[in-house]
Design an enzyme around this catalytic site. Sequence first.
Site, mmCIF file in Angstrom:
data_model
loop_
_atom_site.group_PDB
_atom_site.id
_atom_site.type_symbol
_atom_site.label_atom_id
_atom_site.label_comp_id
_atom_site.label_asym_id
_atom_site.label_seq_id
_atom_site.Cartn_x
_atom_site.Cartn_y
_atom_site.Cartn_z
ATOM 1 N N TYR A 108 0.833 -1.204 0.000
ATOM 2 C CA TYR A 108 0.000 0.000 0.000
ATOM 3 C C TYR A 108 0.869 1.255 0.000
ATOM 4 C CZ TYR A 108 -2.955 3.610 2.216
ATOM 5 O OH TYR A 108 -3.602 4.782 2.543
ATOM 6 N N LYS B 247 1.059 4.212 -2.835
ATOM 7 C CA LYS B 247 0.772 5.615 -2.553
ATOM 8 C C LYS B 247 1.968 6.508 -2.910
ATOM 9 C CE LYS B 247 -3.454 5.506 -0.934
ATOM 10 N NZ LYS B 247 -4.561 6.154 -1.670
#
Length: 269
Positions: A161, A165
């Site tokens: 994740y 990002k």
Amino acid sequence: MTAETEVTQPSPSGTGDHALRAVVTGGSRGTGAAVVRRLRNTGMDVTVIARTPPPGDADSARFVAADLTDPASVHAAARLVLADGTPDVLVHVAGGSHSPTGGFAALGEEEWERELDLNLLSAVRVDRELVPSMIEAGRGAIIHVASIQARMPLWDGTLAYAAAKAALRTYSKGLAGQLAPHGIRVNTVSPGGIQTEGADRLLDRLTERHDGDRDAAWDSLVAALGGVPLGRFATPEEIAGVIAFLASEHAAGILGSDIVVDGGTVRTT
């Protein structure tokens, strides 16, 4: 994956024919729902793109059902959005992490693909469909919701994740430079911890690693962040306020920026 897309389209309350049009992905719940409420309160006509409609709040905004990890579904949703005209504001909130704890060794091909698909490529797909009409109109504001994990990744539960990002921030910075001459501002907002169901799910996963001790899991999360000087996570409404500012004329001179909302967690940029 499915390319089926549906739309419910109630009349916006109090927006009028000249209201700015906003599109919010992931606007059904949590931070996304807070963004929808805030933009509507400023008088914008808001369309939500998400997998499921807002629970018990179906009349709050137009709703287009779509799976943002499916290019065909995104394309169909965009056609419905553009049928009502060009968006003035595009906010990409959709994202999240469902990977197991355990760091890099616990992440296989499937986990990496899922995290990149949801947290990076979903925004790319939506932009690819909607931005050309904004370029033609010569106006607009785009806000991508990133994360402070782009700067300080938590290896245990959200490594993929965090990497996605970070890629979203880089993509947004490049897009800002390309679109600025067309009158379109692109910025990112990077929250730290947010008081949402998603944060609760992360804490649940960490609790499992601490033999069911939720307090120990919370302490480990805060320690991994290096502490939160404010003493608490941000609320969805606080994130929504920053996004609403970036979408407004008051932020007309801001582009290519990353606004951190983390209670002081990140000490330096």
